[in-house]
Design an enzyme around this catalytic site. Sequence first.
Site, PDB file in Angstrom:
ATOM      1  CG  ASN A  65      -9.209   1.160  -2.874  1.00  0.00           C
ATOM      2  OD1 ASN A  65     -10.238   0.651  -3.294  1.00  0.00           O
ATOM      3  ND2 ASN A  65      -8.788   0.950  -1.636  1.00  0.00           N
ATOM      4  CB  THR A  66      -4.557   5.232  -5.642  1.00  0.00           C
ATOM      5  OG1 THR A  66      -5.424   5.832  -4.687  1.00  0.00           O
ATOM      6  CG2 THR A  66      -4.212   6.236  -6.711  1.00  0.00           C
ATOM      7  CG  ASP A 102      -1.795   1.218   1.299  1.00  0.00           C
ATOM      8  OD1 ASP A 102      -2.382   1.564   0.259  1.00  0.00           O
ATOM      9  OD2 ASP A 102      -1.883   1.865   2.361  1.00  0.00           O
ATOM     10  CB  SER A 103       0.222   4.759  -0.723  1.00  0.00           C
ATOM     11  OG  SER A 103      -1.016   4.797  -0.042  1.00  0.00           O
ATOM     12  CE1 TYR A 128       2.781   5.422  -3.413  1.00  0.00           C
ATOM     13  CE2 TYR A 128       1.633   3.588  -4.444  1.00  0.00           C
ATOM     14  CZ  TYR A 128       2.771   4.110  -3.870  1.00  0.00           C
ATOM     15  OH  TYR A 128       3.888   3.323  -3.754  1.00  0.00           O
ATOM     16  N   GLY A 129      -2.895   8.946  -3.846  1.00  0.00           N
ATOM     17  CA  GLY A 129      -4.231   9.342  -4.331  1.00  0.00           C
ATOM     18  C   GLY A 129      -4.290  10.624  -5.131  1.00  0.00           C
ATOM     19  CB  CYS A 179     -10.089   5.092  -0.028  1.00  0.00           C
ATOM     20  SG  CYS A 179      -8.602   5.764   0.737  1.00  0.00           S
ATOM     21  CB  THR A 180      -6.443   1.644   2.343  1.00  0.00           C
ATOM     22  OG1 THR A 180      -5.913   2.951   2.091  1.00  0.00           O
ATOM     23  CG2 THR A 180      -5.964   0.667   1.296  1.00  0.00           C
TER      24      THR A 180
HETATM   25  N1  DGL Z   1      -4.050   3.783   0.022  1.00  0.00           N
HETATM   26  C1  DGL Z   1      -4.699   4.830  -0.734  1.00  0.00           C
HETATM   27  C2  DGL Z   1      -5.920   4.217  -1.455  1.00  0.00           C
HETATM   28  O1  DGL Z   1      -6.497   3.233  -1.038  1.00  0.00           O
HETATM   29  C3  DGL Z   1      -5.117   5.981   0.146  1.00  0.00           C
HETATM   30  C4  DGL Z   1      -3.953   6.830   0.613  1.00  0.00           C
HETATM   31  C5  DGL Z   1      -3.201   7.476  -0.513  1.00  0.00           C
HETATM   32  O2  DGL Z   1      -3.711   8.425  -1.158  1.00  0.00           O
HETATM   33  O3  DGL Z   1      -2.090   7.047  -0.792  1.00  0.00           O
HETATM   34  O4  DGL Z   1      -6.302   4.706  -2.476  1.00  0.00           O
END
Ligand code: DGL
Length: 291
Positions: free
Chosen positions: A74-75, A10-11, A42-43, A207-208
């Site tokens: 998710n991103t 994940d980010s 990452y979003g 989104c996580t």
């Molecule tokens: N993990 C990102 C997502 O699920 C959320 C946090 C981010 O923007 O990196 O999209």
Amino acid sequence: MKENPIGVFDSGVGGLTVLREITRQLPGEKTIYLGDTARVPYGIKSRETVVRYSLEVAAFLSKLGIKLLVVACNTASAYALTELTKRLSIPVVGVIEPGAKAALRATRTNRIGIIGTQGTIRSNSYVDEINSLKRNETREVAERGEKHFDRYFEIRTDEMVIFTKACPLFVPLAEEGWTANDVARLTVEHYLKGLNEEKIDTLVLGCTHYPLLKETIASVMGKDVALIDSAESTAVEVKRVLKERGLLNDSPDKATHRFFVTDSPERFLMVGKRFFGEGLEAAELAELEAP
Ligand code: DGL
């Protein structure tokens, strides 16, 4: 290979909600988690950047001998899943398809809401996935000529009504632990007021971080709206893929879980506990390289 770990990335800390569900459903599996904490979020980044970051993380985890990669972000799933699947020789599981399937199972009215980061919403991945699953379902049922043929056939793809909304402030709120106070409530109301007026019956938390705000979101949306958290259905999909490929770990040894981050671990360990609960004691520093 069976005893090799599952890689999850994940980010940052958010993907720990997905990891938690994987360890709950697959307690015998070893895991390696990587949170790209130096480059989160990452979003708000471009597709090119998120694809590059994802390939670097995947290369790092592949070197550690993972047998399957879970893209918990998710991103990253929205932007990089195709590229990752193309480049890696191991199976890759993202969160979009399991979330979309769960939404289709839950909806009765075909009016679905999707919330996520700006990148996830801009990519349109959830909408495309839901529409393509719906099209396949309609076609398969029609081809099989089942007795529900008419009922399914009536629900044409263009009758799916999907509303999307980026909710960028939910991420910092969840990380701050402000998930049920006045600020959280006002923010949730601000973002979701419009969706509520559209009479959706299902809302995908794409989104996580959003599952941490679930109670506040539920109280704003009302009890008739089903909230879909893709962590659970992603873990089900991981299990299905491992089983299908003969990769489920049946060793009686206690599973171990390793955590990596790309920035100093302190904040990850502190905030991560809110997402993962007990069992997150130490994290190692990862040095990523271009693949
Ligand atoms: N993990 C990102 C997502 O699920 C959320 C946090 C981010 O923007 O990196 O999209």
